[in-house]
Design a protein around this motif. Structure first.
Motif, PDB file in Angstrom:
ATOM      1  N   PHE A  83       0.834  -1.377   0.130  1.00 45.43           N
ATOM      2  CA  PHE A  83      -0.038  -0.017   0.118  1.00 45.43           C
ATOM      3  C   PHE A  83       1.012   1.005   0.050  1.00 45.43           C
ATOM      4  O   PHE A  83       0.545   2.111  -0.845  1.00 45.43           O
ATOM      5  CB  PHE A  83      -0.879   0.002   1.256  1.00 45.43           C
ATOM      6  CG  PHE A  83      -1.796   1.119   1.277  1.00 45.43           C
ATOM      7  CD1 PHE A  83      -3.095   1.204   0.316  1.00 45.43           C
ATOM      8  CD2 PHE A  83      -1.681   2.363   1.946  1.00 45.43           C
ATOM      9  CE1 PHE A  83      -3.812   2.324   0.607  1.00 45.43           C
ATOM     10  CE2 PHE A  83      -2.540   3.369   2.086  1.00 45.43           C
ATOM     11  CZ  PHE A  83      -3.311   3.299   1.281  1.00 45.43           C
ATOM     12  N   ASN A  84       2.128   1.400   0.864  1.00 47.42           N
ATOM     13  CA  ASN A  84       2.617   2.484   0.966  1.00 47.42           C
ATOM     14  C   ASN A  84       3.576   2.752  -0.384  1.00 47.42           C
ATOM     15  O   ASN A  84       3.706   3.777  -0.817  1.00 47.42           O
ATOM     16  CB  ASN A  84       3.642   2.348   2.214  1.00 47.42           C
ATOM     17  CG  ASN A  84       2.697   2.683   3.537  1.00 47.42           C
ATOM     18  OD1 ASN A  84       1.654   3.286   3.412  1.00 47.42           O
ATOM     19  ND2 ASN A  84       3.263   2.045   4.557  1.00 47.42           N
ATOM     20  N   PHE A  85       4.294   1.685  -0.691  1.00 46.08           N
ATOM     21  CA  PHE A  85       5.268   1.923  -1.768  1.00 46.08           C
ATOM     22  C   PHE A  85       4.711   1.455  -3.156  1.00 46.08           C
ATOM     23  O   PHE A  85       5.235   1.801  -4.065  1.00 46.08           O
ATOM     24  CB  PHE A  85       6.617   0.959  -1.542  1.00 46.08           C
ATOM     25  CG  PHE A  85       6.929   1.130  -0.138  1.00 46.08           C
ATOM     26  CD1 PHE A  85       7.084   2.308   0.452  1.00 46.08           C
ATOM     27  CD2 PHE A  85       7.263   0.135   0.618  1.00 46.08           C
ATOM     28  CE1 PHE A  85       7.766   2.431   1.738  1.00 46.08           C
ATOM     29  CE2 PHE A  85       7.587   0.248   1.928  1.00 46.08           C
ATOM     30  CZ  PHE A  85       7.598   1.393   2.536  1.00 46.08           C
ATOM     31  N   GLY A  86       3.482   0.925  -3.345  1.00 44.66           N
ATOM     32  CA  GLY A  86       2.857   0.572  -4.656  1.00 44.66           C
ATOM     33  C   GLY A  86       1.506   1.585  -4.829  1.00 44.66           C
ATOM     34  O   GLY A  86       1.577   2.083  -5.836  1.00 44.66           O
ATOM     35  N   VAL A  87       0.623   1.290  -4.062  1.00 48.04           N
ATOM     36  CA  VAL A  87      -0.600   2.175  -4.144  1.00 48.04           C
ATOM     37  C   VAL A  87      -0.419   3.589  -4.276  1.00 48.04           C
ATOM     38  O   VAL A  87      -0.801   4.407  -5.184  1.00 48.04           O
ATOM     39  CB  VAL A  87      -1.899   1.638  -3.292  1.00 48.04           C
ATOM     40  CG1 VAL A  87      -3.021   2.366  -3.402  1.00 48.04           C
ATOM     41  CG2 VAL A  87      -2.084  -0.011  -3.405  1.00 48.04           C
ATOM     42  N   HIS A  88       0.099   4.183  -3.073  1.00 51.70           N
ATOM     43  CA  HIS A  88       0.512   5.359  -2.953  1.00 51.70           C
ATOM     44  C   HIS A  88       1.257   6.051  -4.271  1.00 51.70           C
ATOM     45  O   HIS A  88       0.805   7.130  -4.655  1.00 51.70           O
ATOM     46  CB  HIS A  88       1.286   5.733  -1.716  1.00 51.70           C
ATOM     47  CG  HIS A  88       0.289   6.077  -0.529  1.00 51.70           C
ATOM     48  ND1 HIS A  88       0.853   6.680   0.387  1.00 51.70           N
ATOM     49  CD2 HIS A  88      -1.060   6.104  -0.633  1.00 51.70           C
ATOM     50  CE1 HIS A  88      -0.259   6.912   1.174  1.00 51.70           C
ATOM     51  NE2 HIS A  88      -1.239   6.592   0.941  1.00 51.70           N
ATOM     52  N   ARG A  89       2.259   5.455  -4.410  1.00 53.58           N
ATOM     53  CA  ARG A  89       3.093   5.843  -5.667  1.00 53.58           C
ATOM     54  C   ARG A  89       2.362   5.968  -6.866  1.00 53.58           C
ATOM     55  O   ARG A  89       2.171   6.831  -7.671  1.00 53.58           O
ATOM     56  CB  ARG A  89       4.352   5.002  -5.953  1.00 53.58           C
ATOM     57  CG  ARG A  89       5.221   5.476  -6.786  1.00 53.58           C
ATOM     58  CD  ARG A  89       6.573   4.842  -6.679  1.00 53.58           C
ATOM     59  NE  ARG A  89       7.040   5.084  -5.215  1.00 53.58           N
ATOM     60  CZ  ARG A  89       8.085   4.550  -4.700  1.00 53.58           C
ATOM     61  NH1 ARG A  89       8.730   3.662  -5.315  1.00 53.58           N
ATOM     62  NH2 ARG A  89       8.433   4.959  -3.291  1.00 53.58           N
ATOM     63  N   ALA A  90       1.506   4.834  -7.281  1.00 56.27           N
ATOM     64  CA  ALA A  90       0.704   4.773  -8.404  1.00 56.27           C
ATOM     65  C   ALA A  90      -0.348   6.023  -8.284  1.00 56.27           C
ATOM     66  O   ALA A  90      -0.684   6.754  -9.265  1.00 56.27           O
ATOM     67  CB  ALA A  90      -0.277   3.473  -8.550  1.00 56.27           C
ATOM     68  N   ARG A  91      -1.079   6.290  -7.079  1.00 56.11           N
ATOM     69  CA  ARG A  91      -1.753   7.555  -7.333  1.00 56.11           C
ATOM     70  C   ARG A  91      -1.296   8.771  -7.407  1.00 56.11           C
ATOM     71  O   ARG A  91      -1.763   9.822  -8.138  1.00 56.11           O
ATOM     72  CB  ARG A  91      -2.594   7.442  -5.642  1.00 56.11           C
ATOM     73  CG  ARG A  91      -3.742   6.427  -5.699  1.00 56.11           C
ATOM     74  CD  ARG A  91      -4.451   6.495  -4.343  1.00 56.11           C
ATOM     75  NE  ARG A  91      -5.351   5.237  -4.467  1.00 56.11           N
ATOM     76  CZ  ARG A  91      -5.723   4.724  -3.301  1.00 56.11           C
ATOM     77  NH1 ARG A  91      -5.603   5.364  -2.231  1.00 56.11           N
ATOM     78  NH2 ARG A  91      -6.595   3.746  -3.327  1.00 56.11           N
TER      79      ARG A  91
END
Lengths: 379, 351
Positions: free
Chosen positions: A367-375
């Motif tokens: 969530f922190n390093f994948g989803v956040h970055r994608a957003r």
């Protein structure tokens, strides 16, 4: 709003049950849900923590629980049950050391970059340290139990299911969604058909794939003669057994990725696609510069949801292969279930807790390093 | 777009006729891929369906694909499951229907209420109160387990201490959890692997003498699906314009009245989508039923899973069971694909 502000106090003073209910409506509305979750998630978590540090034994007229400290975890991680959870390890050669070294160096650089960045924040650092430690441990385990010629235990098998399964499902789902987003006929028909497997009971899927994988009497038997495979029993070979489990899982979960990604692709800004086309951009360029940036946040979220669910896999391995041959297809949930069936409640709870720790750290890291970055990438 | 001389055939195959439309050759490839995946999806279902009409000898003597041509379909397996085993099949089927319907209804009712409150009403839960609650819970568990305190006594004194704390000390602490924190807490329960929670739940129901009853399954399924309901319904409620509710409030409507007569009708489609999704999850649930039911409350997934008997796999019977188990869900999926997909989409896209 001004009117509401003047009438509210008058109402509050009016006596009666109705008004009391109205004033506390928020709490009354949330209370049932909070109580149920307390009773079925928080309370069990506490009890489970307690079970994981005790030894369970049947006694006349009931059972006894004896406090044994961290003995259950010790047994699973470094003791007599290590082969079951982690696997047996092969000796490390040059390749293994190189891969491990590269992983540690890479993660070290990443951490160092964070420490020197202006965003440095203590909880952030601790979180990154935990993620890094887990990543190194998992790489170490995968190397020792697979590459170096060991035998994987249930933790390693679960990771194989999660990582390989989710990536394949994502790739297939994205591919099908891109195909279905083309202006072709019968799109809605394909959409309905592709959606079906998601609804089918995993237990049913397991037996169905057992029938399909029967190379003697199953529908694919002619294929075996055509390819001249000779005698072949998938259930006796660890990797083919795992493959059949993953095929069943992929059959079921690709639709989930497909449905969500298709919606995201269809919602991408239409003018940009048109403009790119008029400027002569090819399909791959359109995908890279228009479609992917629009889809990335959703893609990250579906992968996260799938990750959360994938760690819980039990139905397919239990019914398809019963965890066999040996321990080859046993997931951690199945491991905990088997421990429970042999009345080793302490180990069962300990395996559950290790699973909880691993899946939580993995999902939060993602969530922190994948989803956040994608957003952020999108905006 | 009109050209005087048509290009040679081989070239026109790889050029699109209109902007944005794939070239004929690409189109063929797209259709081929889509039809291939259609076959991948349908073949397993087709195979189960035809196997349910096969005699044992048809299954044993090699693969037969087409009923009436390859082999003569027979209803023997259907007769065995429905007539000979009649009640043993019917009981799990009824259990499955009762449990999934009741649990879904409860989860949607309770979860939607909570989701609405979390969207519209501001909450402040003192972190200190949460910490005190957890500490007291641990203390009660330790007291019961190690010091043999009679559990109602321990629970009552724990509750009393908690109320005492709320009314006295908790005023001193300022830090509070907001709505998003509460939402996150509820939704994060989905990460919890059910196998961690199921052992204590098993012991709990054993103590209450409710093991292997529908009640145990309904309560557990409700709890497991609650986070999904809150997660999905939150977005449906947030999408409703607040002005309507405000004007109703001005007119003197109570919160509950607004919720029942204004908000729920507006969120109807969302409720339907959520209901369907949770219903299917409950219908297919395996692990919890495996722990909590043995005979009386057995659900369909357990019955199907238990078919691998001592006489080896009897695929014909198993296929009948799988067909009757997945037929309603597949029919539902085909008929209401749009609605169910909306539930899935909302959860995944809003995240």
């Amino acid at each position: 709003m001004a009117v509401a502000a003047t009438t509210a106090p008058q109402q509050a003073y009016a006596a009666g049950l109705g008004d009391w209910l109205d004033r506390h409506s928020g709490r009354i509305m949330v209370l049932p849900a909070a109580l149920i979750i307390l009773a079925f998630a928080i309370f069990p978590l506490v009890i489970s923590a307690y079970l994981s540090v005790s030894r369970f034994a049947l006694a006349p007229g009931g059972f006894t629980l004896k406090f044994v400290g961290l003995a259950n975890f010790k047994k699973l991680l470094i003791g007599s049950q290590q082969y079951h959870l982690l696997g047996t390890f092969g000796g490390f050669g040059a390749i293994e050391w190189t891969v491990l070294g590269l992983t540690i160096v890479g993660l070290g650089f990443w951490l160092a970059g964070y420490v020197r960045s202006p965003e440095l924040w203590l909880p952030g650092l601790i979180g990154r340290l935990v993620s890094t430690a887990l990543a190194i441990a998992v790489v170490l385990l995968l190397l020792a139990a697979i590459v170096a010629g060991g035998v994987p235990g249930s933790l390693v098998t679960t990771f194989i299911y999660v990582v390989a399964g989710v990536s394949v499902q994502f790739a297939l789902g994205l591919g099908l969604a891109l195909l279905c987003a083309q202006p072709i006929r019968a799109r809605s028909w394909f959409r309905v058909i592709f959606f079906i497997p998601l609804m089918v009971t995993p237990v049913g899927i397991a037996y169905t794939f057992r029938m399909l994988a029967d190379m003697e009497k199953g529908p694919l038997a002619p294929l075996r003669f055509a390819l001249d495979l000779g005698e072949f029993a998938w259930a006796t070979d660890p990797w083919s057994a795992r493959l059949v489990v993953m095929i069943g899982d992929t059959w079921q979960w690709t639709p989930f990725m497909f449905i969500v990604l298709l919606a995201a692709i269809e919602a991408r800004p239409h003018e940009q696609v048109e403009a790119a086309r008029i400027d002569g951009a090819g399909p791959s360029q359109i995908f890279r510069h228009v479609t992917w940036p629009a889809v990335a946040p959703v893609a990250a979220t579906v992968v996260l949801i799938r990750l959360i669910e994938a760690f819980k896999i039990i139905d397919l391995p239990n019914v398809l292969t019963n965890g066999g041959p040996g321990l080859a297809t046993e997931s951690m949930t199945l491991h905990a279930f088997i421990a429970w069936r042999t009345q080793d409640l302490g180990s069962s709870a300990a395996v559950g807790y290790i699973l909880l720790f691993i899946s939580t750290v993995t999902c939060i890291s993602f969530f922190n390093f994948g989803v956040h970055r994608a957003r952020r990438y999108q905006s | 777009m009109s050209t005087a001389v048509p290009p040679p055939l081989w070239q026109s195959l790889f050029e699109s006729r209109r902007l944005g439309e794939p070239a004929p050759a690409a189109k063929v490839a797209v259709y081929a891929a889509l039809f291939f995946w259609t076959a991948v999806v349908l073949l397993p279902l087709y195979w189960v369906f035809v196997t349910s009409f096969k005699l044992p000898v048809d299954v044993d003597s090699g693969p037969y694909y087409l009923p009436f041509i390859d082999y003569r379909p027979s209803l023997h397996a259907w007769r065995y499951i429905f007539v000979d085993l009649g009640r043993d099949t019917l009981r799990p089927y009824v259990n499955s229907i009762v449990v999934s319907l009741a649990a879904t209804t409860l989860a949607v009712v309770i979860g939607a209420l909570a989701a609405y409150a979390l969207v519209r009403i501001r909450f402040q839960v003192k972190l200190a109160a949460v910490a005190a609650f957890l500490l007291l819970l641990v203390a009660v568990v330790i007291a019961v387990a190690y010091f043999g305190v009679y559990w109602p006594v321990a629970a009552a004194s724990g509750a009393a201490l908690f109320v005492l704390f709320l009314s006295t000390l908790s005023r001193r602490f300022k830090r509070a959890a907001s709505n998003t924190d509460i939402e996150f807490w509820i939704i994060s329960n989905r990460i919890l692997p059910p196998v961690v929670a199921v052992l204590p739940i098993y012991i709990m129901f054993q103590r209450l003498h409710l093991l292997d009853t529908q009640i145990a399954l309904i309560a557990t399924y409700t709890a497991v699906n609650l986070p999904i309901v809150v997660w999905l319904m939150r977005d449906f409620f947030a999408g409703i314009p607040i002005e309507i509710e405000e004007s109703a409030q001005v007119d003197g409507c109570s919160r509950f009245r607004i919720y029942v007569s204004i908000v729920l009708p507006l969120a109807r489609s969302g409720l339907a989508a959520t209901f369907m999704l949770v219903m299917i999850l409950a219908w297919n649930e395996y692990l919890l039923a495996l722990f909590l039911s043995t005979a009386n409350a057995q659900t369909m997934p357990i019955l199907v899973a238990a078919q691998h008997g001592t006489r080896g796999p009897q695929w014909w019977y198993m296929s009948v069971l799988i067909v009757i188990m997945i037929a309603p869900v597949v029919a539902l999926a085909i008929a209401l694909q749009k609605q169910i997909a909306r539930g899935i989409l909302l959860g995944a896209i809003k995240g």
